[in-house]
Design a protein around this motif. Structure first.
Motif, PDB file in Angstrom:
ATOM      1  N   LEU B 120      88.810  52.531 -24.308  1.00 53.11           N
ATOM      2  CA  LEU B 120      87.877  52.278 -25.629  1.00 53.11           C
ATOM      3  C   LEU B 120      86.815  53.058 -25.235  1.00 53.11           C
ATOM      4  O   LEU B 120      86.600  52.968 -26.606  1.00 53.11           O
ATOM      5  CB  LEU B 120      87.362  50.663 -25.292  1.00 53.11           C
ATOM      6  N   GLU B 121      85.820  53.233 -24.405  1.00 50.76           N
ATOM      7  CA  GLU B 121      85.251  53.981 -24.628  1.00 50.76           C
ATOM      8  C   GLU B 121      85.674  55.670 -25.593  1.00 50.76           C
ATOM      9  O   GLU B 121      84.843  56.875 -26.013  1.00 50.76           O
ATOM     10  CB  GLU B 121      84.340  54.725 -23.155  1.00 50.76           C
ATOM     11  N   MET B 122      87.025  56.383 -24.343  1.00 47.93           N
ATOM     12  CA  MET B 122      87.058  57.210 -24.995  1.00 47.93           C
ATOM     13  C   MET B 122      87.799  57.176 -26.359  1.00 47.93           C
ATOM     14  O   MET B 122      87.749  58.266 -27.502  1.00 47.93           O
ATOM     15  CB  MET B 122      88.684  57.415 -23.780  1.00 47.93           C
ATOM     16  N   ALA B 123      88.248  56.128 -26.515  1.00 48.62           N
ATOM     17  CA  ALA B 123      89.033  56.277 -27.981  1.00 48.62           C
ATOM     18  C   ALA B 123      87.630  55.583 -29.134  1.00 48.62           C
ATOM     19  O   ALA B 123      88.221  56.634 -29.900  1.00 48.62           O
ATOM     20  CB  ALA B 123      88.916  54.226 -28.126  1.00 48.62           C
ATOM     21  N   ASP B 124      87.078  55.574 -28.816  1.00 47.54           N
ATOM     22  CA  ASP B 124      85.392  55.279 -29.570  1.00 47.54           C
ATOM     23  C   ASP B 124      84.334  56.921 -30.109  1.00 47.54           C
ATOM     24  O   ASP B 124      84.743  57.212 -30.642  1.00 47.54           O
ATOM     25  CB  ASP B 124      84.309  54.669 -29.213  1.00 47.54           C
ATOM     26  N   ALA B 125      84.764  57.500 -29.135  1.00 46.97           N
ATOM     27  CA  ALA B 125      84.449  59.192 -28.698  1.00 46.97           C
ATOM     28  C   ALA B 125      85.905  59.716 -29.488  1.00 46.97           C
ATOM     29  O   ALA B 125      84.773  60.414 -30.557  1.00 46.97           O
ATOM     30  CB  ALA B 125      84.392  59.530 -27.488  1.00 46.97           C
ATOM     31  N   VAL B 151      82.619  68.024 -28.428  1.00 53.07           N
ATOM     32  CA  VAL B 151      83.821  66.573 -27.956  1.00 53.07           C
ATOM     33  C   VAL B 151      84.502  66.346 -27.706  1.00 53.07           C
ATOM     34  O   VAL B 151      84.875  65.977 -26.659  1.00 53.07           O
ATOM     35  CB  VAL B 151      83.162  65.545 -29.137  1.00 53.07           C
ATOM     36  N   ASP B 152      85.159  67.411 -27.460  1.00 57.21           N
ATOM     37  CA  ASP B 152      86.913  67.758 -27.448  1.00 57.21           C
ATOM     38  C   ASP B 152      86.423  67.808 -26.233  1.00 57.21           C
ATOM     39  O   ASP B 152      87.687  67.453 -25.060  1.00 57.21           O
ATOM     40  CB  ASP B 152      87.347  68.776 -28.213  1.00 57.21           C
ATOM     41  N   ASP B 153      85.811  68.950 -25.662  1.00 51.77           N
ATOM     42  CA  ASP B 153      86.225  68.823 -24.039  1.00 51.77           C
ATOM     43  C   ASP B 153      85.243  67.926 -23.332  1.00 51.77           C
ATOM     44  O   ASP B 153      86.202  67.783 -22.088  1.00 51.77           O
ATOM     45  CB  ASP B 153      84.425  70.094 -24.252  1.00 51.77           C
ATOM     46  N   ARG B 154      84.508  66.979 -23.700  1.00 51.28           N
ATOM     47  CA  ARG B 154      84.182  65.842 -23.158  1.00 51.28           C
ATOM     48  C   ARG B 154      85.490  64.685 -23.458  1.00 51.28           C
ATOM     49  O   ARG B 154      86.010  63.967 -22.425  1.00 51.28           O
ATOM     50  CB  ARG B 154      82.996  64.985 -23.403  1.00 51.28           C
ATOM     51  N   ILE B 155      86.371  64.785 -24.191  1.00 53.11           N
ATOM     52  CA  ILE B 155      87.459  64.430 -23.898  1.00 53.11           C
ATOM     53  C   ILE B 155      88.539  64.093 -23.364  1.00 53.11           C
ATOM     54  O   ILE B 155      88.752  63.462 -22.739  1.00 53.11           O
ATOM     55  CB  ILE B 155      87.717  64.235 -26.020  1.00 53.11           C
ATOM     56  N   TYR B 159      89.860  62.040 -19.865  1.00 51.55           N
ATOM     57  CA  TYR B 159      91.664  62.341 -20.454  1.00 51.55           C
ATOM     58  C   TYR B 159      92.462  62.797 -18.310  1.00 51.55           C
ATOM     59  O   TYR B 159      93.164  62.084 -18.086  1.00 51.55           O
ATOM     60  CB  TYR B 159      92.290  63.060 -21.122  1.00 51.55           C
ATOM     61  N   GLU B 160      91.442  63.607 -18.440  1.00 51.82           N
ATOM     62  CA  GLU B 160      91.771  64.099 -17.350  1.00 51.82           C
ATOM     63  C   GLU B 160      91.243  62.666 -15.369  1.00 51.82           C
ATOM     64  O   GLU B 160      92.406  62.980 -14.676  1.00 51.82           O
ATOM     65  CB  GLU B 160      91.189  65.159 -16.517  1.00 51.82           C
TER      66      GLU B 160
END
Lengths: 273, 225
Positions: B120-125, B151-155, B159-160
């Motif tokens: 959910l956190e990832m989806a929100d970002a 933001v992409d770097d954090r996502i 994911y990792e």
């Protein structure tokens, strides 16, 4: 006028001029704060630019912007207009084109011109090409020179069997290539082209554009055109003029993708006015 | 160029904006379907695939038509190139949303609960990032576009982290592997959406500056948001 035949950018006169020192070593024609007018009318105002060697430079801009006046000044075609006047300097390989030391006839041997409408002489194809070398005392093999000039103008294959027919029998596009062959026959250094395709159909235009691409290896070409796509297709550098002033001069790729000046952007995208 | 062309270009730009909105809605609904294991919502997302595909083709056709008929240059050319590429990225984003929805359809609401929070956190970002990139395009806002890189770097990092957690959990308790694979697939598709949003942001920078910053380390991902 031996100096026109043997000039180099290291001419002692030009070494002392500041702009010559800073100009690129491959500059062929250089305008320095050039202002051109007819009587009290100013057609070109305070233009400075360097035309590089063995490149195609296009000059674009709306009607009346001064682009043809600037081009015609490069081989002193404006001399025939009594009210024409010049301020600043226009240099051909370091020699001031408008200095008393410069003979306009000699200059035009080095800087040839092709006009908007094909204007062959009312003579045979052969004589059209041979005429100028002949009156300028060419002593080589005239037949070979005519053939080479026609080949360089991409016309030889179409006319080799009818060299002694009248040039008026050729199509408009062929006549324009004949005019280019005629200019090439004098083995010029620079070719000035003033709207060379504006009277031609798309096929003849494509032939001339291909030819310009081939000529670039042998000559410096300066092209005035209303057709921006043509400037984009055939030139290495593009100068944009507006109301007598040089707005921007840069690599053609830059001018047509990301020009530096808003006025250039507005012109190339048709948002003027 | 004529006023007629300028109008056609503006119409196409608005159409691309609408396509972006449509795809954002699909991503949002797919994420909601995944969060609630809502099969009805998931089916609705899947049904919209053909709409996006048709719109993608029509936008691409219009770009080609305008290029062929008007031979645009300068900012007009950059806009058409940007629309062509962004249109393609948006269609891929829609495909990712459908992949998420398909996984959501058979996701057990009770299984993999531990991972739901992370997803959910990832989806929100990812949704905020996609919206930010689309808004940057609409406003031709370079600064907003650059913000998406961080933001992409954090996502990517999140994911990792999810992968490692699932692998560790799978080793400890093999039961529930099917749900974990669904979670993993959803995370993967979210990460892909973020990549497409990055592409859109890069196209916004091209649109504004004429520079292609893709693969250019000096100008691409910025760390200051």
């Amino acid at each position: 006028m031996a100096e026109l035949r043997n000039m180099s950018v290291t001419d002692s006169r030009t070494r002392s001029a500041t702009r010559r020192v800073t100009a690129a070593p491959d500059t062929v024609i250089s305008a320095e704060n050039l202002t051109l007018g007819y009587g009290s009318f100013v057609a070109v105002r305070d233009v400075s630019l360097d035309i590089p060697d063995r490149k195609v430079t296009a000059i674009i801009g709306p009607s009346g912007c001064g682009k043809s006046t600037l081009l015609r000044a490069m081989n002193r075609m404006n001399d025939v207009v009594p009210s024409a006047n010049v301020q600043g300097r226009l240099l051909y390989r370091g020699l001031d084109i408008y200095s008393p030391r410069c003979d306009s006839v000699e200059l035009r041997l080095k800087i040839g011109m092709v006009f908007q409408r094909p204007n062959p002489f009312p003579k045979s194809i052969y004589k059209n090409v041979a005429w100028a070398p002949k009156i300028n005392g060419y002593r080589g093999d005239m037949g070979e020179l005519v053939e080479r000039s026609l080949q360089h103008a991409a016309l030889w294959d179409e006319v080799k069997d009818k060299l002694h027919q009248c040039a008026y029998a050729l199509s408009g596009g062929q006549q324009q290539r004949l005019c280019i062959a005629r200019a090439i026959a004098l083995q010029p250094d620079v070719l000035l082209m003033d709207e060379p395709c504006s009277a031609l159909d798309p096929i003849a235009t494509a032939r001339i554009e291909d030819l310009i691409d081939e000529l670039e290896n042998r000559y410096t070409v300066v092209l005035v055109t209303h057709n921006m796509q043509q400037a984009a297709r055939v030139s290495d550098l593009t100068a944009f003029m507006y109301m007598g002033e040089l707005v921007e001069f840069d690599a053609t790729e830059t001018m047509f993708t990301k020009p530096g000046r808003q006025r250039t952007q507005d012109y190339i995208t048709g948002r003027f006015g | 160029m004529t006023a007629h062309f300028v109008n056609l270009l503006e119409t196409l730009r608005r159409r691309a904006d609408r396509m972006a909105g449509l795809v954002e809605d699909m991503v949002q609904e797919a994420c909601e379907a995944a969060a609630g294991a809502d099969e009805t919502l998931a089916r609705r997302v899947i049904k919209r695939d053909s709409d996006v595909d048709a719109e993608e083709v029509e936008i691409e056709s219009e770009v080609i038509r305008l290029m062929a008929l008007y031979q645009p240059v300068g900012s007009d050319l950059r806009l058409l190139c940007a629309i062509l590429k962004i249109n393609n990225d948006l269609e891929r984003v829609a495909d990712c949303a459908i992949n998420i929805a398909q996984r959501a359809r058979h996701l057990d609401p009770d299984a993999g609960t531990r991972h739901h929070a992370a997803i959910l956190e990832m989806a929100d970002a990812v949704q905020r990032m996609l919206r930010g990139a689309n808004q940057a395009f609409a406003a031709e806002d370079i600064d907003a576009a650059r913000k998406t890189f961080a933001v992409d770097d954090r996502i990517d990092a999140r994911y990792e982290q999810i992968i490692q957690e699932i692998v560790a959990q799978g080793a400890a308790t093999p039961e529930g592997m099917a749900d974990r694979l669904d979670i993993l697939s959803i995370a993967k598709n979210l990460e892909r959406i973020a990549d497409h949003a990055t592409n859109i942001a890069e196209d916004v920078i091209f649109l504004s500056t004429g520079k292609i910053i893709r693969h250019a380390d000096d100008d691409a991902p910025q760390t200051n948001e």
